[in-house]
Write a protein that holds these residues in place. Sequence first.
Motif, short mmCIF file in Angstrom:
data_model
loop_
_atom_site.label_atom_id
_atom_site.label_comp_id
_atom_site.label_asym_id
_atom_site.label_seq_id
_atom_site.Cartn_x
_atom_site.Cartn_y
_atom_site.Cartn_z
N LYS A 54 0.81 -1.21 0.00
CA LYS A 54 0.00 0.00 0.00
C LYS A 54 0.85 1.26 0.00
N CYS A 77 3.37 2.35 2.31
CA CYS A 77 3.61 3.09 3.56
C CYS A 77 5.09 3.39 3.74
N ILE A 88 7.42 1.93 5.34
CA ILE A 88 8.07 1.63 6.62
C ILE A 88 9.27 0.72 6.38
N PRO A 109 3.29 -3.92 7.42
CA PRO A 109 1.96 -4.14 8.01
C PRO A 109 1.03 -4.94 7.10
N PHE A 159 -6.65 -2.57 5.98
CA PHE A 159 -6.36 -1.40 6.80
C PHE A 159 -5.74 -0.29 5.97
N CYS A 160 -5.67 0.91 6.57
CA CYS A 160 -5.00 2.03 5.92
C CYS A 160 -3.50 1.74 5.80
N PRO A 161 -2.80 2.39 4.87
CA PRO A 161 -1.35 2.22 4.78
C PRO A 161 -0.66 2.62 6.09
N GLY A 162 0.23 1.76 6.58
CA GLY A 162 0.99 2.07 7.79
C GLY A 162 0.29 1.73 9.09
N CYS A 163 -0.91 1.17 9.03
CA CYS A 163 -1.65 0.81 10.24
C CYS A 163 -0.93 -0.33 10.98
N GLY A 166 -1.87 -4.79 11.03
CA GLY A 166 -1.34 -5.87 10.20
C GLY A 166 -0.16 -6.57 10.83
N PRO A 171 3.04 7.35 7.59
CA PRO A 171 3.30 6.16 8.41
C PRO A 171 4.62 6.22 9.18
N VAL A 172 5.68 6.72 8.54
CA VAL A 172 6.98 6.77 9.22
C VAL A 172 6.96 7.81 10.34
#
Lengths: 69, 250
Positions: free
Chosen positions: A12, A14, A16, A60, B20-24, B27, B223-224
Amino acid sequence: MGRIVIDKEECKGCYICVNACPKGLLKKSETRNEHGDYPVEFVGDEGSCIGCAMCAQSCPDVAIKEVYR
Amino acid sequence: METLVYKRPESLLKDGHFTFCPGCGHGVVLRMIAELIDEFNIQKDTIAISSVGCSIFLEKFFNLDVAGASHGRSPCVATGVKRCKPDKFVFTYQGDGDAATIGFNETIHTASRGEHITTIMINNTNFGMTGGQASATTLVGQVTTTTPMGRKPELTGYPLHAAEIVSKCDGTAYCARVAITTPAQIRKAKAALKKAFEVQLNGLGYGFVEVLAACPTNWHMTPVDSLNHIENVIEKVHPLGVFKDITGEQ
């Protein structure tokens, strides 16, 4: 050395994992996936990945689905 | 010769992808739970109890038996399931809006009775699914949709420290607060979850793990940045640690 398998459709975007990789071998892709996100891609040379699985553990969305060492 | 060091856990559905949303943070925790169930090899003996909130869709992700509960009442449903089927492994998966706000009475009484179940509480300091309203764990000064000027203690009180309160209950066997901000913290979180699973499997009592997780959408951060926010701000209010461990190994 190591190798990772990225599922681009699960990612998605993110990013990370980009921060988590100790070698800095992941980056945002230039092309979109089916959902319209820019997934991460592996940019290191062959043999540069150490297979630590830190990217997979911090993802995630389980988009990095396999890690080999 | 390559060896596989990590793969998608078997207890997650093969075609079930996280919504879920990105970075949630959800997960990561769901994946760790699935990995532990694989490690203990209890996939056929596990009953998961879902709650209300972003934590609701367990049956979409897990290749396990899942029962639903009304808002905040997952520990009660889990109590019934465990007492009917004492040989099964029963865990509840809740958010802070569910376990620490609407259902805190249920959480605290389940801990006091010492039910042999495990609760995993994801603390993202707001009600994520409904649009980021303030929950009991919301920090002082935090802007949410119901505290647009920041949470004011004189009006809405102080943040509730769920893990500390649950650790004071006599029936609690293991109680910890962990974060999932870095790979090192994720490994510590998995060790804490493993311990909370073990106290139930050994019949010692109630296991409770609070996980500080990011909610980038409702925090209005990347997210970060939201992971840095947990490390720099939230961990100061909700400190990490093991608050109770009756097995004595810390």
